[in-house]
Scaffold this motif. Structure first.
Motif, mmCIF file in Angstrom:
data_model
loop_
_atom_site.group_PDB
_atom_site.id
_atom_site.type_symbol
_atom_site.label_atom_id
_atom_site.label_comp_id
_atom_site.label_asym_id
_atom_site.label_seq_id
_atom_site.Cartn_x
_atom_site.Cartn_y
_atom_site.Cartn_z
ATOM 1 N N VAL A 72 0.869 -1.174 0.000
ATOM 2 C CA VAL A 72 0.000 0.000 0.000
ATOM 3 C C VAL A 72 0.907 1.224 0.000
ATOM 4 O O VAL A 72 1.456 1.603 1.025
ATOM 5 N N HIS A 74 0.988 4.978 -0.415
ATOM 6 C CA HIS A 74 0.158 6.170 -0.459
ATOM 7 C C HIS A 74 0.770 7.259 -1.343
ATOM 8 O O HIS A 74 0.043 8.039 -1.970
ATOM 9 N N VAL A 77 -0.275 6.595 -4.807
ATOM 10 C CA VAL A 77 -1.667 7.004 -5.025
ATOM 11 C C VAL A 77 -1.732 8.484 -5.376
ATOM 12 O O VAL A 77 -2.433 8.892 -6.314
ATOM 13 N N ASP A 80 -0.484 8.991 -8.944
ATOM 14 C CA ASP A 80 -1.446 8.545 -9.950
ATOM 15 C C ASP A 80 -2.610 9.530 -10.081
ATOM 16 O O ASP A 80 -3.042 9.854 -11.199
ATOM 17 N N ILE A 81 -3.113 9.988 -8.946
ATOM 18 C CA ILE A 81 -4.249 10.917 -8.972
ATOM 19 C C ILE A 81 -3.852 12.227 -9.662
ATOM 20 O O ILE A 81 -4.638 12.796 -10.443
ATOM 21 N N ASP A 105 -6.615 -1.989 -10.289
ATOM 22 C CA ASP A 105 -7.314 -1.895 -9.007
ATOM 23 C C ASP A 105 -8.808 -1.715 -9.260
ATOM 24 O O ASP A 105 -9.217 -0.727 -9.885
ATOM 25 N N ILE A 108 -10.221 1.779 -8.124
ATOM 26 C CA ILE A 108 -9.864 2.881 -9.014
ATOM 27 C C ILE A 108 -10.639 2.767 -10.326
ATOM 28 O O ILE A 108 -11.155 3.761 -10.853
ATOM 29 N N GLU A 214 -5.492 0.313 4.070
ATOM 30 C CA GLU A 214 -6.250 0.172 2.829
ATOM 31 C C GLU A 214 -7.422 1.148 2.781
ATOM 32 O O GLU A 214 -7.719 1.722 1.722
ATOM 33 N N ARG A 217 -6.083 4.484 1.809
ATOM 34 C CA ARG A 217 -5.777 4.520 0.378
ATOM 35 C C ARG A 217 -7.041 4.786 -0.436
ATOM 36 O O ARG A 217 -7.052 5.607 -1.359
ATOM 37 N N ARG A 218 -8.116 4.113 -0.062
ATOM 38 C CA ARG A 218 -9.370 4.272 -0.806
ATOM 39 C C ARG A 218 -9.981 5.657 -0.579
ATOM 40 O O ARG A 218 -10.558 6.237 -1.503
ATOM 41 N N ILE A 221 -8.169 8.048 -2.803
ATOM 42 C CA ILE A 221 -8.643 7.914 -4.191
ATOM 43 C C ILE A 221 -9.990 8.603 -4.354
ATOM 44 O O ILE A 221 -10.224 9.333 -5.328
#
Length: 248
Positions: A72, A74, A77, A80-81, A105, A108, A214, A217-218, A221
């Motif tokens: 995981v 972060h 993340v 990517d975002i 994922d 995502i 997790e 992380r979500r 996102i």
């Protein structure tokens, strides 16, 4: 491999058996298969009664994450975002359709697909939050399973000790074996306490940490995709998401 988990187990069991050895206790005295059967069988038997089969199977599958944690990242993340935000700002939200198709994922993939479809931001939040809550509820069952087992284990250990003492008391005619018999009886109590405090409860705590990582992380996102949908500046989105990483 989670080195902390491995070190913790070695340290926990090593301290107990090593301390016993330093006191002059023979290791053979602590190796009692009958006590192990009573404690482990009784503990997990009680836990099995408490949870549905699906939750039990998932709990044992999740144990591997205590030793082999899922990756995981972060920071990845955030990166990517920001890439998604930059692309959407330059070419429009529809340009993210390819990202949705190539995303591995599922969370995502689902989120980007909803953004591309033009769903209302509030509906997007509600949909992804429901997904996060579902994940959290299912993972909590694994945590609760091992917490329950950790709660039952000491009591089952006492039951094992009482059974051992009953056996000793039923053979009082041979007084030469009383001391050894009583010692063996109390091994079950040790097994119960070790099972609870070195295995079950620590594993429950580690699974809870994995779950929180997790969920974070979500949530990152989710917030990132809503910001993209609202057309916010990629730099501002980056600062917002980095706040999550800093808090973590």
């Amino acid at each position: 491999m989670d080195i902390a988990t491995l070190i913790g187990l070695l340290m926990g069991f090593g301290a107990i058996f090593g301390g016993a050895a330093l006191e002059g206790l023979h290791m053979q005295a602590l190796i009692q298969p009958t006590a192990a059967i009573i404690v482990l069988g009784g503990t997990f038997g009680a836990a099995f009664v408490s949870f549905p089969l699906g939750a039990i199977i998932k709990a044992f599958k999740d144990v591997k994450t205590a030793f082999l944690p899922p990756k995981v990242d972060h920071e990845a993340v955030v990166k990517d975002i920001i890439n998604y935000a930059t692309k959407a700002r330059r070419n429009g939200l529809i340009s993210l359709e390819q990202e949705a198709q190539s995303a591995r994922d599922p969370f995502i993939k689902k989120g980007i697909s909803l953004v591309v479809d033009g769903i209302d931001p509030q509906k997007l939040r509600e949909t992804l939050e429901a997904d996060i809550m579902s994940y959290e509820d299912h993972t909590k069952h694994s945590v609760e399973f091992f917490e329950a087992a950790g709660g039952y284990s000491p009591t089952i250990g006492i039951i094992g000790a009482v059974l051992g003492l009953i056996h000793v008391m039923s053979n009082l005619s041979d007084t030469s074996k009383l001391g050894a018999g009583i010692a063996v009886a109390f091994v079950a109590t040790i097994y119960g306490l070790m099972t609870a405090n070195i295995l079950c409860l620590p594993i429950a705590s580690k699974l809870k940490i994995r779950m929180k990582e997790e969920v974070l992380r979500r949530v990152m996102i989710l917030e990132g995709l809503i910001a993209i949908q609202n057309g916010e500046n990629p730099h501002f989105i980056e600062q917002k998401l980095k706040a999550f990483v800093g808090a973590h």
